[in-house]
Write an enzyme that holds these catalytic residues in place. Sequence first.
Site, short mmCIF file in Angstrom:
data_model
loop_
_atom_site.label_atom_id
_atom_site.label_comp_id
_atom_site.label_asym_id
_atom_site.label_seq_id
_atom_site.Cartn_x
_atom_site.Cartn_y
_atom_site.Cartn_z
CD GLU A 86 52.54 113.65 51.44
OE1 GLU A 86 53.03 113.84 50.29
OE2 GLU A 86 52.30 112.71 51.90
CG ASN A 165 44.63 103.38 44.84
OD1 ASN A 165 43.60 103.75 44.62
ND2 ASN A 165 45.22 103.13 46.14
N GLY A 166 43.73 102.62 41.77
CA GLY A 166 42.44 102.02 41.04
C GLY A 166 41.42 101.94 41.96
CD GLU A 407 44.81 94.84 39.65
OE1 GLU A 407 44.87 95.78 38.94
OE2 GLU A 407 45.43 94.85 40.62
CG HIS A 492 50.77 96.53 43.66
ND1 HIS A 492 49.88 95.49 43.34
CD2 HIS A 492 49.99 97.84 43.50
CE1 HIS A 492 48.97 95.80 42.65
NE2 HIS A 492 48.63 97.24 42.98
CG ASN A 530 45.19 95.33 43.57
OD1 ASN A 530 44.67 94.35 43.11
ND2 ASN A 530 45.01 96.30 42.64
CG PHE A 532 44.63 100.06 49.36
CD1 PHE A 532 43.58 100.30 50.16
CD2 PHE A 532 44.64 99.93 47.66
CE1 PHE A 532 42.40 100.44 49.63
CE2 PHE A 532 43.19 100.09 47.39
CZ PHE A 532 42.04 100.43 48.36
#
Length: 553
Positions: A86, A165-166, A407, A492, A530, A532
Amino acid sequence: MSASHSRRRFLGTALLQSAALAGLSTFTATARAADGSTRLDPGAVTPARPLGQLGRVPAVVVGSGYGAAVTALRLAEAGVPVVMLEMGRLWSQPAADGRIFCKTLSPDGRAMWFKDRTEAPLQTFLGLDVINRKIPRYAGVLDRINYPGISVYLGRGVGGGSLVNGSMAVTPKRSYFETVLPEVNADEMYSRWFPLANRTLGVEVVSASWFETARSQRYARVARDAAHRSGFKTTFVPTVYDTAWLQREEASQQPRSALAQEVIYGNNHGKRSLDKTYLADAMATGRVSLYSLHQVLRIRREATGDYLLDVRQIDEHGTVLAEVQVRCGTLFMCAGSVGTSELLVKARDSGDLPQLSDEVGRGWGHNGNVMAARTNPVWLPTGTLQSTMPFMGIDDWAHPTRPAFVEITPLPTGIENWVSMYLGVTRNPERATFRYNASTGQVALDWRREQNATSVATLKALLDVINTQEGTRYRTDLFGGGRAFADDFTYHPLGGCLLGRATDLIGQLKGCPGLYVNDSSLIPGSVGVNPFVTITALAERNVAGVLASGRLG
């Protein structure tokens, strides 16, 4: 979640926290045998061997976002030792101010990945340059990559985009999923893989009764009611934010995070980011070695069939500590749409992996992202306390010519602003390609600004109806240049190594046995919501296929 799974997750989270407390950027957890069983305790975390000393390893996973976390966990559960690389840092230990992440309205170096100034989506407020600030260069949690035609926001750190993210955990409409990925068995996805992803991510839906009275949700109710008066349908949006924690935040019974304006630079409390779910589970297997602040620079294949990676290790201030190599039998590229695509396009076009298909780098899209905001009348205040975790959206995807999922997003300024803000996810057929420049050694994306026109027109058509009904107007003081629509960035990014085109149907790249893609780059540019949860579920499907195939090197 079973008791054994809960215990494993608790231990995995403790291991990550222990590593951070010990100041380790590279570490592993060693399983300890006791009473005939394999157990872990937080003390089992140890520094990992330097990457350059590992020699050949069975499997390397590049990245630690959604696809990477799924891949590492399922390989480790199957008994395969995993090296995870990472480029960002581990975010599990508070800094001197007592917080892991900095405040959104008072950013410091923790905010952004080696920037001199923050680059937030909103550029101005009331036309004033009061949003972005100068910051010291540091390995911060949010990156904005600025291509000529569009900018892309990315999470940097162990957990990838889940850190910034939200938390909107939306399963796409089956009919659209089948259009986007017709090669994938939708029955399996919706009966097995989406439910598994949602369970493991900890997806939930906010209490409707609490939502109707919560002070922090007034902004969402105001926008919802305006949508209803204009003839649009709305829906509650599932979330990976702990809604019980949020309720206690509002009652001043817990430290505030979503109610302390925290979102794009990380959340200090409440969010079930990957380091608390999939990655915690993976670390608790005792078979994952995590190397943070390690960036893959180059990939090539040796005559033996193994893959050789050139890797740069840095510290949190960007100082290069080492440049090393690691060799593996099986390589999983899970660095996200941008990271995976750039590395593979460079490898192919520079001659390191000439066997890669011409399809690598193609099919990129921004999920139809575009933002806008409206001014509400003075008798409809949106509230001074707003949750940064959205729970409500306008569902107009059934529209025959301009489908949109919009959103209802907050604008948490801490003062009354009478603003309703929106992030539109639209159906935009435009696509772009990653291209390698041999003279610079860099990869760029050829998206053109005019390719956003469909997305802008779609959101405008929807909001025009609301403005006409409500007698309101657009805000033009938020995105810079007097613009009503922000179409210059995306949250995104999708595509670049499309499933079934650049790869086979479980993500193995054509022409390169043992080299897999298992992230957002497999999805052709759009998923309608979204993304994910889709990325996670597809990764679950693919890695199960890899394990069943017996192809691991």
